[in-house]
Design a protein around this motif. Structure first.
Motif, PDB file in Angstrom:
ATOM      1  N   GLN A  35       0.880  -1.242   0.086  1.00 19.48           N
ATOM      2  CA  GLN A  35       0.107   0.042   0.120  1.00 19.48           C
ATOM      3  C   GLN A  35       0.762   1.559  -0.176  1.00 19.48           C
ATOM      4  O   GLN A  35       0.325   2.397  -0.179  1.00 19.48           O
ATOM      5  CB  GLN A  35      -0.859   0.117   1.064  1.00 19.48           C
ATOM      6  CG  GLN A  35      -1.925  -0.991   1.195  1.00 19.48           C
ATOM      7  CD  GLN A  35      -2.861  -0.880   2.306  1.00 19.48           C
ATOM      8  OE1 GLN A  35      -2.493  -0.588   3.342  1.00 19.48           O
ATOM      9  NE2 GLN A  35      -4.300  -1.071   1.983  1.00 19.48           N
ATOM     10  N   ASN A  52      -4.291   3.472  -0.188  1.00 19.39           N
ATOM     11  CA  ASN A  52      -5.230   2.409  -0.594  1.00 19.39           C
ATOM     12  C   ASN A  52      -5.457   2.563  -2.180  1.00 19.39           C
ATOM     13  O   ASN A  52      -5.701   1.866  -2.899  1.00 19.39           O
ATOM     14  CB  ASN A  52      -6.673   2.672  -0.057  1.00 19.39           C
ATOM     15  CG  ASN A  52      -6.591   2.420   1.482  1.00 19.39           C
ATOM     16  OD1 ASN A  52      -5.624   1.691   2.022  1.00 19.39           O
ATOM     17  ND2 ASN A  52      -7.238   3.112   2.264  1.00 19.39           N
ATOM     18  N   TYR A  87      -4.576   0.093  -5.402  1.00 20.64           N
ATOM     19  CA  TYR A  87      -5.485  -0.059  -6.479  1.00 20.64           C
ATOM     20  C   TYR A  87      -4.763   0.228  -7.859  1.00 20.64           C
ATOM     21  O   TYR A  87      -5.078  -0.636  -8.784  1.00 20.64           O
ATOM     22  CB  TYR A  87      -6.945   0.957  -6.207  1.00 20.64           C
ATOM     23  CG  TYR A  87      -7.911   0.831  -7.524  1.00 20.64           C
ATOM     24  CD1 TYR A  87      -8.729  -0.358  -7.772  1.00 20.64           C
ATOM     25  CD2 TYR A  87      -8.054   1.967  -8.282  1.00 20.64           C
ATOM     26  CE1 TYR A  87      -9.744  -0.339  -8.925  1.00 20.64           C
ATOM     27  CE2 TYR A  87      -8.818   1.910  -9.259  1.00 20.64           C
ATOM     28  CZ  TYR A  87      -9.809   0.887  -9.706  1.00 20.64           C
ATOM     29  OH  TYR A  87     -10.547   0.933 -10.744  1.00 20.64           O
ATOM     30  N   LEU A 111      -7.075  -8.678  -1.189  1.00 24.46           N
ATOM     31  CA  LEU A 111      -7.724  -7.907  -2.158  1.00 24.46           C
ATOM     32  C   LEU A 111      -6.974  -8.210  -3.614  1.00 24.46           C
ATOM     33  O   LEU A 111      -5.859  -7.665  -3.923  1.00 24.46           O
ATOM     34  CB  LEU A 111      -7.375  -6.312  -1.919  1.00 24.46           C
ATOM     35  CG  LEU A 111      -8.234  -5.893  -0.470  1.00 24.46           C
ATOM     36  CD1 LEU A 111      -7.725  -4.651  -0.256  1.00 24.46           C
ATOM     37  CD2 LEU A 111      -9.648  -6.336  -0.575  1.00 24.46           C
ATOM     38  N   LYS A 120     -12.190  -5.552  -5.887  1.00 25.04           N
ATOM     39  CA  LYS A 120     -12.137  -5.718  -4.513  1.00 25.04           C
ATOM     40  C   LYS A 120     -11.214  -4.579  -3.960  1.00 25.04           C
ATOM     41  O   LYS A 120     -11.674  -3.952  -3.047  1.00 25.04           O
ATOM     42  CB  LYS A 120     -11.466  -6.957  -4.014  1.00 25.04           C
ATOM     43  CG  LYS A 120     -12.262  -8.400  -4.243  1.00 25.04           C
ATOM     44  CD  LYS A 120     -11.317  -9.452  -3.741  1.00 25.04           C
ATOM     45  CE  LYS A 120     -12.082 -10.755  -3.868  1.00 25.04           C
ATOM     46  NZ  LYS A 120     -11.220 -12.074  -3.850  1.00 25.04           N
ATOM     47  N   ARG A 121     -10.107  -4.274  -4.871  1.00 25.34           N
ATOM     48  CA  ARG A 121      -9.303  -3.025  -4.248  1.00 25.34           C
ATOM     49  C   ARG A 121     -10.284  -1.812  -4.401  1.00 25.34           C
ATOM     50  O   ARG A 121     -10.145  -1.133  -3.616  1.00 25.34           O
ATOM     51  CB  ARG A 121      -7.978  -3.093  -4.988  1.00 25.34           C
ATOM     52  CG  ARG A 121      -6.976  -4.064  -4.869  1.00 25.34           C
ATOM     53  CD  ARG A 121      -5.854  -3.754  -5.498  1.00 25.34           C
ATOM     54  NE  ARG A 121      -5.912  -4.335  -6.688  1.00 25.34           N
ATOM     55  CZ  ARG A 121      -5.798  -5.593  -7.338  1.00 25.34           C
ATOM     56  NH1 ARG A 121      -5.320  -6.533  -6.573  1.00 25.34           N
ATOM     57  NH2 ARG A 121      -5.827  -5.849  -8.591  1.00 25.34           N
ATOM     58  N   THR A 174     -13.336  -1.540  -4.072  1.00 23.58           N
ATOM     59  CA  THR A 174     -14.538  -1.456  -3.136  1.00 23.58           C
ATOM     60  C   THR A 174     -13.888  -1.215  -1.889  1.00 23.58           C
ATOM     61  O   THR A 174     -14.428  -0.439  -0.765  1.00 23.58           O
ATOM     62  CB  THR A 174     -15.112  -2.958  -3.148  1.00 23.58           C
ATOM     63  OG1 THR A 174     -15.852  -3.286  -4.356  1.00 23.58           O
ATOM     64  CG2 THR A 174     -16.181  -2.865  -1.754  1.00 23.58           C
ATOM     65  N   ARG A 175     -12.517  -1.312  -1.519  1.00 22.51           N
ATOM     66  CA  ARG A 175     -12.012  -1.100  -0.504  1.00 22.51           C
ATOM     67  C   ARG A 175     -11.955   0.440  -0.110  1.00 22.51           C
ATOM     68  O   ARG A 175     -11.916   0.969   0.944  1.00 22.51           O
ATOM     69  CB  ARG A 175     -10.548  -1.755  -0.293  1.00 22.51           C
ATOM     70  CG  ARG A 175      -9.642  -1.128   0.779  1.00 22.51           C
ATOM     71  CD  ARG A 175     -10.000  -1.345   2.198  1.00 22.51           C
ATOM     72  NE  ARG A 175      -8.867  -0.953   2.963  1.00 22.51           N
ATOM     73  CZ  ARG A 175      -8.961   0.332   3.724  1.00 22.51           C
ATOM     74  NH1 ARG A 175      -9.878   1.038   3.044  1.00 22.51           N
ATOM     75  NH2 ARG A 175      -7.933   0.495   4.506  1.00 22.51           N
ATOM     76  N   PHE A 211     -14.123   2.278   1.860  1.00 24.60           N
ATOM     77  CA  PHE A 211     -14.282   2.047   3.422  1.00 24.60           C
ATOM     78  C   PHE A 211     -13.573   3.028   4.204  1.00 24.60           C
ATOM     79  O   PHE A 211     -14.049   3.471   5.434  1.00 24.60           O
ATOM     80  CB  PHE A 211     -13.645   0.966   3.981  1.00 24.60           C
ATOM     81  CG  PHE A 211     -14.588  -0.403   3.618  1.00 24.60           C
ATOM     82  CD1 PHE A 211     -15.695  -0.589   4.514  1.00 24.60           C
ATOM     83  CD2 PHE A 211     -14.561  -0.966   2.286  1.00 24.60           C
ATOM     84  CE1 PHE A 211     -16.483  -1.728   4.289  1.00 24.60           C
ATOM     85  CE2 PHE A 211     -15.600  -2.110   1.987  1.00 24.60           C
ATOM     86  CZ  PHE A 211     -16.441  -2.234   3.007  1.00 24.60           C
ATOM     87  N   GLN A 212     -12.524   4.028   3.623  1.00 28.83           N
ATOM     88  CA  GLN A 212     -11.911   5.062   4.121  1.00 28.83           C
ATOM     89  C   GLN A 212     -12.729   6.120   4.565  1.00 28.83           C
ATOM     90  O   GLN A 212     -12.450   6.652   5.830  1.00 28.83           O
ATOM     91  CB  GLN A 212     -10.735   5.338   3.468  1.00 28.83           C
ATOM     92  CG  GLN A 212      -9.507   6.103   4.017  1.00 28.83           C
ATOM     93  CD  GLN A 212      -8.945   4.745   4.958  1.00 28.83           C
ATOM     94  OE1 GLN A 212      -9.079   3.600   4.705  1.00 28.83           O
ATOM     95  NE2 GLN A 212      -7.781   5.202   5.471  1.00 28.83           N
TER      96      GLN A 212
END
Length: 132
Positions: free
Chosen positions: A36, A89, A93, A102, A107-108, A110-111, A114-115
């Protein structure tokens, strides 16, 4: 259920999560966290992961143990931290780096959503009542 119990529980849960994440930075998930680190960060990946882990442990501890009068500030600092690490993040991605399960762009992506939730959680769980 009493709102203050839920709010305190939420704050403590977030703090505990940060402490756990910080410990994982320093130990078993170090390699995954390196995925990351954006390429433009001027520190070595290893150092960035270690420093951010220490910061997470400190912030998580502060969220749990800060006196009531300092919780609002502590929550704002945690929210700023979550905003500061968001580029990591995005880098995961945009560079298609697998970590933490991820392993697809979907998936990446979608993550990423969340931040903002973590930022809101930090602010809401530590917000102080305003005097009329």
């Amino acid at each position: 259920m009493n709102r203050s119990i839920v709010k305190n529980g939420s704050r403590i849960l977030l703090g505990a999560g940060l402490v756990f994440a910080g410990i994982s930075h320093l130990s078993f998930a170090r390699k995954a966290f390196k995925a990351q680190v954006p390429d433009w960060v001027p520190l070595k990946e290893e150092d960035t992961v270690l420093y951010s882990g220490i910061a997470e442990i400190a912030l998580g501890t502060a969220l749990v143990v800060a006196p009531k009068r300092h919780r609002g500030l502590t929550g704002k600092i945690a929210a700023l931290f979550f905003a500061a690490v968001f580029p990591g993040n995005i880098a995961q991605y945009t560079h298609h780096r697998d970590a933490f399960g991820l392993d697809t762009d979907a998936k990446r992506f979608t993550r990423l959503w969340f931040q903002p939730l973590l930022i809101a959680w930090a602010l809401k769980s530590t917000a102080q009542k305003r005097c009329p």
